[in-house]
Design a protein around this motif. Sequence first.
Motif, PDB file in Angstrom:
ATOM      1  N   GLN A  24       0.823  -1.214   0.000  1.00 47.77           N
ATOM      2  CA  GLN A  24       0.000   0.000   0.000  1.00 47.77           C
ATOM      3  C   GLN A  24       0.860   1.269   0.000  1.00 47.77           C
ATOM      4  O   GLN A  24       0.367   2.347  -0.310  1.00 47.77           O
ATOM      5  CB  GLN A  24      -0.932   0.010   1.207  1.00 47.77           C
ATOM      6  CG  GLN A  24      -1.953  -1.101   1.190  1.00 47.77           C
ATOM      7  CD  GLN A  24      -2.798  -1.077   2.440  1.00 47.77           C
ATOM      8  OE1 GLN A  24      -3.451  -0.088   2.734  1.00 47.77           O
ATOM      9  NE2 GLN A  24      -2.775  -2.167   3.189  1.00 47.77           N
ATOM     10  N   LEU A  25       2.132   1.125   0.336  1.00 47.01           N
ATOM     11  CA  LEU A  25       3.026   2.285   0.349  1.00 47.01           C
ATOM     12  C   LEU A  25       3.461   2.694  -1.057  1.00 47.01           C
ATOM     13  O   LEU A  25       4.001   3.777  -1.245  1.00 47.01           O
ATOM     14  CB  LEU A  25       4.273   1.993   1.193  1.00 47.01           C
ATOM     15  CG  LEU A  25       4.031   1.757   2.675  1.00 47.01           C
ATOM     16  CD1 LEU A  25       5.312   1.339   3.354  1.00 47.01           C
ATOM     17  CD2 LEU A  25       3.463   2.994   3.329  1.00 47.01           C
ATOM     18  N   PHE A  36       2.135   6.425   7.376  1.00 46.00           N
ATOM     19  CA  PHE A  36       3.433   5.811   7.666  1.00 46.00           C
ATOM     20  C   PHE A  36       4.540   6.864   7.676  1.00 46.00           C
ATOM     21  O   PHE A  36       5.374   6.875   8.586  1.00 46.00           O
ATOM     22  CB  PHE A  36       3.750   4.713   6.647  1.00 46.00           C
ATOM     23  CG  PHE A  36       5.135   4.154   6.806  1.00 46.00           C
ATOM     24  CD1 PHE A  36       5.465   3.367   7.896  1.00 46.00           C
ATOM     25  CD2 PHE A  36       6.119   4.439   5.878  1.00 46.00           C
ATOM     26  CE1 PHE A  36       6.759   2.860   8.062  1.00 46.00           C
ATOM     27  CE2 PHE A  36       7.408   3.941   6.027  1.00 46.00           C
ATOM     28  CZ  PHE A  36       7.724   3.157   7.123  1.00 46.00           C
ATOM     29  N   ASN A  37       4.544   7.747   6.683  1.00 47.17           N
ATOM     30  CA  ASN A  37       5.578   8.785   6.639  1.00 47.17           C
ATOM     31  C   ASN A  37       5.518   9.686   7.868  1.00 47.17           C
ATOM     32  O   ASN A  37       6.557  10.080   8.408  1.00 47.17           O
ATOM     33  CB  ASN A  37       5.465   9.602   5.355  1.00 47.17           C
ATOM     34  CG  ASN A  37       5.956   8.829   4.145  1.00 47.17           C
ATOM     35  OD1 ASN A  37       6.726   7.887   4.261  1.00 47.17           O
ATOM     36  ND2 ASN A  37       5.497   9.221   2.967  1.00 47.17           N
ATOM     37  N   SER A  38       4.314  10.000   8.323  1.00 49.55           N
ATOM     38  CA  SER A  38       4.160  10.816   9.524  1.00 49.55           C
ATOM     39  C   SER A  38       4.679  10.074  10.756  1.00 49.55           C
ATOM     40  O   SER A  38       5.428  10.637  11.565  1.00 49.55           O
ATOM     41  CB  SER A  38       2.682  11.180   9.715  1.00 49.55           C
ATOM     42  OG  SER A  38       2.492  11.847  10.939  1.00 49.55           O
ATOM     43  N   VAL A  39       4.295   8.806  10.903  1.00 51.87           N
ATOM     44  CA  VAL A  39       4.746   8.005  12.049  1.00 51.87           C
ATOM     45  C   VAL A  39       6.264   7.831  12.001  1.00 51.87           C
ATOM     46  O   VAL A  39       6.943   7.969  13.019  1.00 51.87           O
ATOM     47  CB  VAL A  39       4.017   6.641  12.085  1.00 51.87           C
ATOM     48  CG1 VAL A  39       4.643   5.708  13.123  1.00 51.87           C
ATOM     49  CG2 VAL A  39       2.531   6.836  12.373  1.00 51.87           C
ATOM     50  N   LEU A  40       6.796   7.559  10.822  1.00 50.72           N
ATOM     51  CA  LEU A  40       8.240   7.387  10.672  1.00 50.72           C
ATOM     52  C   LEU A  40       8.978   8.665  11.056  1.00 50.72           C
ATOM     53  O   LEU A  40       9.967   8.618  11.796  1.00 50.72           O
ATOM     54  CB  LEU A  40       8.577   6.982   9.233  1.00 50.72           C
ATOM     55  CG  LEU A  40      10.052   6.769   8.909  1.00 50.72           C
ATOM     56  CD1 LEU A  40      10.639   5.651   9.766  1.00 50.72           C
ATOM     57  CD2 LEU A  40      10.203   6.450   7.420  1.00 50.72           C
ATOM     58  N   SER A  41       8.489   9.815  10.613  1.00 49.26           N
ATOM     59  CA  SER A  41       9.120  11.098  10.970  1.00 49.26           C
ATOM     60  C   SER A  41       9.113  11.318  12.473  1.00 49.26           C
ATOM     61  O   SER A  41      10.122  11.738  13.057  1.00 49.26           O
ATOM     62  CB  SER A  41       8.394  12.257  10.280  1.00 49.26           C
ATOM     63  OG  SER A  41       8.568  12.182   8.898  1.00 49.26           O
ATOM     64  N   LYS A  42       7.986  11.036  13.114  1.00 54.97           N
ATOM     65  CA  LYS A  42       7.890  11.216  14.573  1.00 54.97           C
ATOM     66  C   LYS A  42       8.806  10.234  15.314  1.00 54.97           C
ATOM     67  O   LYS A  42       9.400  10.594  16.324  1.00 54.97           O
ATOM     68  CB  LYS A  42       6.446  11.036  15.041  1.00 54.97           C
ATOM     69  CG  LYS A  42       5.546  12.187  14.648  1.00 54.97           C
ATOM     70  CD  LYS A  42       4.132  11.978  15.153  1.00 54.97           C
ATOM     71  CE  LYS A  42       3.275  13.179  14.794  1.00 54.97           C
ATOM     72  NZ  LYS A  42       2.004  13.189  15.499  1.00 54.97           N
ATOM     73  N   THR A  43       8.902   9.028  14.794  1.00 52.68           N
ATOM     74  CA  THR A  43       9.751   8.009  15.420  1.00 52.68           C
ATOM     75  C   THR A  43      11.213   8.442  15.372  1.00 52.68           C
ATOM     76  O   THR A  43      11.918   8.406  16.386  1.00 52.68           O
ATOM     77  CB  THR A  43       9.555   6.652  14.708  1.00 52.68           C
ATOM     78  OG1 THR A  43       8.173   6.296  14.765  1.00 52.68           O
ATOM     79  CG2 THR A  43      10.400   5.565  15.338  1.00 52.68           C
ATOM     80  N   ILE A  44      11.655   8.869  14.209  1.00 49.33           N
ATOM     81  CA  ILE A  44      13.046   9.301  14.034  1.00 49.33           C
ATOM     82  C   ILE A  44      13.322  10.558  14.850  1.00 49.33           C
ATOM     83  O   ILE A  44      14.356  10.665  15.512  1.00 49.33           O
ATOM     84  CB  ILE A  44      13.362   9.489  12.543  1.00 49.33           C
ATOM     85  CG1 ILE A  44      13.349   8.115  11.850  1.00 49.33           C
ATOM     86  CG2 ILE A  44      14.694  10.201  12.336  1.00 49.33           C
ATOM     87  CD1 ILE A  44      13.365   8.177  10.335  1.00 49.33           C
ATOM     88  N   TYR A  52      10.460   0.909  14.674  1.00 45.81           N
ATOM     89  CA  TYR A  52       9.289   1.059  15.539  1.00 45.81           C
ATOM     90  C   TYR A  52       8.098   1.624  14.770  1.00 45.81           C
ATOM     91  O   TYR A  52       6.950   1.396  15.162  1.00 45.81           O
ATOM     92  CB  TYR A  52       9.602   1.930  16.746  1.00 45.81           C
ATOM     93  CG  TYR A  52      10.606   1.355  17.731  1.00 45.81           C
ATOM     94  CD1 TYR A  52      11.084   0.050  17.638  1.00 45.81           C
ATOM     95  CD2 TYR A  52      11.079   2.128  18.773  1.00 45.81           C
ATOM     96  CE1 TYR A  52      12.003  -0.459  18.545  1.00 45.81           C
ATOM     97  CE2 TYR A  52      11.993   1.630  19.696  1.00 45.81           C
ATOM     98  CZ  TYR A  52      12.447   0.340  19.574  1.00 45.81           C
ATOM     99  OH  TYR A  52      13.357  -0.163  20.481  1.00 45.81           O
ATOM    100  N   ALA A  53       8.341   2.332  13.679  1.00 45.08           N
ATOM    101  CA  ALA A  53       7.252   2.861  12.850  1.00 45.08           C
ATOM    102  C   ALA A  53       6.531   1.747  12.100  1.00 45.08           C
ATOM    103  O   ALA A  53       5.472   1.970  11.510  1.00 45.08           O
ATOM    104  CB  ALA A  53       7.785   3.899  11.859  1.00 45.08           C
ATOM    105  N   LEU A  54       7.077   0.541  12.135  1.00 49.55           N
ATOM    106  CA  LEU A  54       6.460  -0.602  11.460  1.00 49.55           C
ATOM    107  C   LEU A  54       5.420  -1.293  12.333  1.00 49.55           C
ATOM    108  O   LEU A  54       4.630  -2.106  11.846  1.00 49.55           O
ATOM    109  CB  LEU A  54       7.539  -1.607  11.041  1.00 49.55           C
ATOM    110  CG  LEU A  54       8.658  -1.040  10.168  1.00 49.55           C
ATOM    111  CD1 LEU A  54       9.702  -2.107   9.880  1.00 49.55           C
ATOM    112  CD2 LEU A  54       8.106  -0.437   8.899  1.00 49.55           C
ATOM    113  N   ILE A  55       5.406  -0.991  13.612  1.00 51.91           N
ATOM    114  CA  ILE A  55       4.483  -1.637  14.544  1.00 51.91           C
ATOM    115  C   ILE A  55       3.027  -1.555  14.079  1.00 51.91           C
ATOM    116  O   ILE A  55       2.316  -2.565  14.139  1.00 51.91           O
ATOM    117  CB  ILE A  55       4.675  -1.086  15.976  1.00 51.91           C
ATOM    118  CG1 ILE A  55       6.042  -1.516  16.525  1.00 51.91           C
ATOM    119  CG2 ILE A  55       3.543  -1.516  16.901  1.00 51.91           C
ATOM    120  CD1 ILE A  55       6.440  -0.850  17.834  1.00 51.91           C
TER     121      ILE A  55
END
Length: 170
Positions: A24-25, A36-44, A52-55
């Motif tokens: 889906q990405l 996902f991009n938002s979660v990944l940015s916040k995680t980093i 952890y953004a893969l959870i």
Amino acid sequence: MADKAPCTHSSKKWTRHYAPYTRQLQSKNSRVRLMFNSVLSKTIAAGLPAEYALIPFIESHYKPSARSALGPAGLWQFTAPTARNHGLKVSGKQDERMNAIRSTDAAIKYLRYLHRKFKGDEATVLMAFNAGEGRLLASRRKSGRRLSGITHAYPDKVTAVACNLVRQGY
């Protein structure tokens, strides 16, 4: 994400299972890709491992409205007590577990706590996120409860999702 070396040993079962969700990405404007991009940015930004953004792929397939018959809900599949412990409102009128932004902020806060507590051991953090910190600690005591197979497989699931992303060139 993951380098290619762990992918040679990643579980084929979990790699196949999560492939439809990670695909889906590929669409640049998909809801999953944007979240996902938002979660990944916040995680980093929080200084946490990108994995952890893969959870949410594992917990809800990146669906903020996901509900488990067992009680957990939202993108991160928080139980009501865990959600409340991390500042989310869960009541008959309001359930912030279903709010992707608020629940992600709470998840990042919780993951930072677990990451510090378990000294950056990613597999332990992932299992604690899945089972709960208390259950994980109890399992480590001599007479503690055993962790479920689901919890033991959790780090492998995250690796499989990461390997899917590597193979997809994400």
